[in-house]
Every structure is written in C-alpha cells, then in structure tokens.
Design an enzyme around this catalytic site. Sequence first.
Site, mmCIF file in Angstrom:
data_model
loop_
_atom_site.group_PDB
_atom_site.id
_atom_site.type_symbol
_atom_site.label_atom_id
_atom_site.label_comp_id
_atom_site.label_asym_id
_atom_site.label_seq_id
_atom_site.Cartn_x
_atom_site.Cartn_y
_atom_site.Cartn_z
ATOM 1 N N THR A 1 -15.137 4.978 22.296
ATOM 2 C CA THR A 1 -15.061 5.002 23.506
ATOM 3 C C THR A 1 -15.515 3.745 24.194
ATOM 4 O O THR A 1 -15.384 3.545 25.638
ATOM 5 C CB THR A 1 -16.013 6.314 24.144
ATOM 6 O OG1 THR A 1 -17.323 5.742 23.820
ATOM 7 C CG2 THR A 1 -15.618 7.709 23.767
ATOM 8 N N CYS B 1 -24.959 4.438 25.500
ATOM 9 C CA CYS B 1 -26.091 5.250 26.206
ATOM 10 C C CYS B 1 -27.670 5.217 25.690
ATOM 11 O O CYS B 1 -27.899 4.425 24.714
ATOM 12 C CB CYS B 1 -25.728 6.794 25.608
ATOM 13 S SG CYS B 1 -24.143 7.349 26.481
ATOM 14 N N CYS C 1 -29.409 10.509 26.430
ATOM 15 C CA CYS C 1 -28.245 10.876 26.884
ATOM 16 C C CYS C 1 -27.884 12.273 26.851
ATOM 17 O O CYS C 1 -27.806 12.711 25.734
ATOM 18 C CB CYS C 1 -27.256 9.850 26.906
ATOM 19 S SG CYS C 1 -25.592 10.154 27.811
ATOM 20 N N ARG D 1 -22.193 14.531 24.867
ATOM 21 C CA ARG D 1 -22.063 14.854 23.221
ATOM 22 C C ARG D 1 -22.419 13.838 22.417
ATOM 23 O O ARG D 1 -22.057 12.661 22.541
ATOM 24 C CB ARG D 1 -20.617 15.278 23.281
ATOM 25 C CG ARG D 1 -20.498 17.035 22.829
ATOM 26 C CD ARG D 1 -19.188 17.165 22.595
ATOM 27 N NE ARG D 1 -18.738 16.849 21.106
ATOM 28 C CZ ARG D 1 -17.404 16.512 20.713
ATOM 29 N NH1 ARG D 1 -16.396 16.566 21.806
ATOM 30 N NH2 ARG D 1 -17.211 16.177 19.554
ATOM 31 N N ARG E 1 -19.622 -0.615 27.828
ATOM 32 C CA ARG E 1 -19.991 -0.355 29.035
ATOM 33 C C ARG E 1 -21.056 0.725 29.045
ATOM 34 O O ARG E 1 -21.060 1.595 28.287
ATOM 35 C CB ARG E 1 -18.602 -0.055 29.653
ATOM 36 C CG ARG E 1 -17.609 -0.949 29.912
ATOM 37 C CD ARG E 1 -16.677 -0.589 30.729
ATOM 38 N NE ARG E 1 -16.020 0.900 30.562
ATOM 39 C CZ ARG E 1 -14.997 1.069 29.524
ATOM 40 N NH1 ARG E 1 -14.466 0.169 28.856
ATOM 41 N NH2 ARG E 1 -14.720 2.361 29.246
ATOM 42 N N CYS F 1 -22.815 3.921 30.065
ATOM 43 C CA CYS F 1 -22.580 5.229 30.231
ATOM 44 C C CYS F 1 -22.797 5.684 31.836
ATOM 45 O O CYS F 1 -24.088 5.149 32.351
ATOM 46 C CB CYS F 1 -23.230 6.105 29.313
ATOM 47 S SG CYS F 1 -23.202 7.869 29.947
ATOM 48 N N CYS G 1 -25.999 8.457 31.840
ATOM 49 C CA CYS G 1 -27.766 8.196 31.507
ATOM 50 C C CYS G 1 -27.926 6.737 31.961
ATOM 51 O O CYS G 1 -29.082 6.764 32.067
ATOM 52 C CB CYS G 1 -27.927 8.455 29.971
ATOM 53 S SG CYS G 1 -26.940 7.108 28.861
#
Length: 360
Positions: free
Chosen positions: A43, A47, A51, A54, A76, A78, A81
């Site tokens: 993705t 995080c 966080c 999932r 990048r 999240c 969080c």
Amino acid sequence: MQTQHRNSPSQPIPTLAADRFWQATLHRDSRADGSFVFAVRSTHIYCRPSCPARRPLRRNTVFFRTAQDAERQGFRPCRRCRPKQQDSATALVQQVAAVLANASKDSFRLGSLAAKVNASPAMLRRAFRRATGLSPKEFEQTFRLSRFKKMLREGSTITDALYACGYGSSSRLYEKTNAHLGMTPASYRKGGAGMQIGYTVANTSLGKVLVAATERGVSAVYLGENERTLVEELRKEYAKAEIVRAADGHDNWLKEIVRRVEGNAPSVDLPLDVQATAFQRRVWQELQKIPRGATRTYTQVARALHKPRSVRAVARACATNPVSIIVPCHRVIRSDGSLAGYRWGLPRKEKLLEREAASA
Ligand SMILES: [Zn+2]
C-alpha cells in the site's frame, strides 16, 4: 530489502529488533510508538505500531526507526494513526535527550535547553507531555539515571535506551512514574499479553525463590517450598504471557535478589517490568521508600499517598505485589504492631524483618 537501504543514511534494522518490532506491531503495542514505524509494501503506507488498522502480512512489512526514514523510501504516512505527528514530538524529545546525555553540568534551564534544539519552551513542554507524559523538568530528573546513560555508553541508540527506560511510548507514562523503579509506563494488557518471560529458581535460606523477568526487567519474585507451585502461580499471574524456563538469562538479577533475601542491602538497581494499575504503582513506589530495618503501617502508607481512607486498597496492593523483596511489602504491618499477612507466608515475613533489622 537488501539493496533498498544502501544509499540511505539510516541504520539498517537488525533481525532481532525486527522480530521485536513485528511482535509489537501484532500487539498494537503503544509503548513502541516513537521507537519505530512499520511500512507496508503493497500500500506504500507507513504506520506507528499502535495503529488500529488491519495488520499487513509480515512479508509485506518493512520497519524504520523514524518517519523520515520511511518517507525517504517513498512511503506515505497513514491518515488514521498519523505517524508523522507522533514522530515530531518524539524527535524533539530525542534531540533533548542527546543534549542532556552530553551535558557536563547538572543545571537545568528550560529556556537554554529549548534554544539548543531550536524550539520554544512551550513547544518543548507540549512535545514532552505528548511523547513521555512528563514535563521537561521531570524528564530531566529521571533522565539522569545511571541506567539510561549506561545503555548509551554500551552502544544503545537513544531511541532504544529511551524505549527500554520506558520513555518510548506516547502519553502513557503515569504522572508519578518513578524511573528509579524502572517500571515501563504502559500497563500491560491483562494477563501480560505480549510479554516474553523467562524464569529461574534458586535456593535460599528461606526456601525456593523464583525470579521471572523480561528483557526489560523483573516481573516476579516469589518465595516458597515447591518449585512447581511457584511456576503455577507465575502462569496464573501472567496467564497470557509466553513463559519459559531461562537457562541463564539474568544471572546478576537473580544473585542480587538472593542477596536481599539473605538480608543484605541492595547493591544494584533492579529494573521492574510488571503489570499494574496506576494506584498499585503508587503504593509500590511508596513501599520502596521504607528503609531496611524499618516498618510502616498500612495507615501510614495510605497517608503518605494522601489517601488516608484507602487503607484497605493499600493492603490489597501489598497483597498483590508480584515482585516481593524488590518492592518490600514485607515491611508493612498492622497498626497494632502485628505482622498481618504475607503472600509468601508469615514466617518468611518475620525472618526478613529480623534480618533487615539486624543488618541495617
Ligand atoms: Zn496507521
């Protein structure tokens, strides 16, 4: 992964640390916030450990010490969080920690400290509250502990040392945290979920002593006749922890505890890693102030905590103390001078008090 970091100025994460980071990630351990971030290859998001999103697959996960490191590799932050926001407070605390670690003088002035890290005193105060739960002043006081400096001397990174000393988590340090106790700031989830505990049993003149510890500190000190009973007790207390018999884990801690059982004065600080409520912590810290050879009544302890009506709660906190000897609950007696109870048997309490009185 092996070539990815070649041009990065950040240190690669050792396998052992990565395993620890993965465990913390799986447990959404907020104590680890600030000591690393995890990034997901599929993705391109990174995080902080706590966080709520999932969990990714391990093979899609990369760890970085800081948000900057993750971004340098194209990840990048999240939106849930906000790992970057978290990180700026932590980064400021780390800069201050570095300044303090190298400071020769013990004087503390917030203004000059802030100037050294290009921040205002107000910014510093906010960052400290958020990253450690302490004011800069309180932090500085506890920070000077030899343990922290020793870790740095032995080559730990500031992040690791902060984390080990309990400063790594976000706003989880209790108001009254006494770094001298070495307690980690966050209360563990019930049953010690996520803890990895190794135990050893040794013989003393008061019978068997079971000492259980994580890599951060001592989690249990039990006294009794029967090893199996003590181990069962440990499994009850930390029902969700991973518990193994340690071959030789923390020999020096065990030796120190045996010495204290035999009535000797403490010779080294023992860090603790226990699960506790804020109230229990306060009681246990108060108990550590009772000098060897002295006793206090439950009422006196309650008064010292400015909770004169909490005598029964104090008694309960004493009775549930998992680290006997280190937290000397045996030094608390009834107002009428009788010894009251002891989780490990009254005769042991009596002997401990006798020995300490004789050698204090
Ligand atoms: Zn997240």
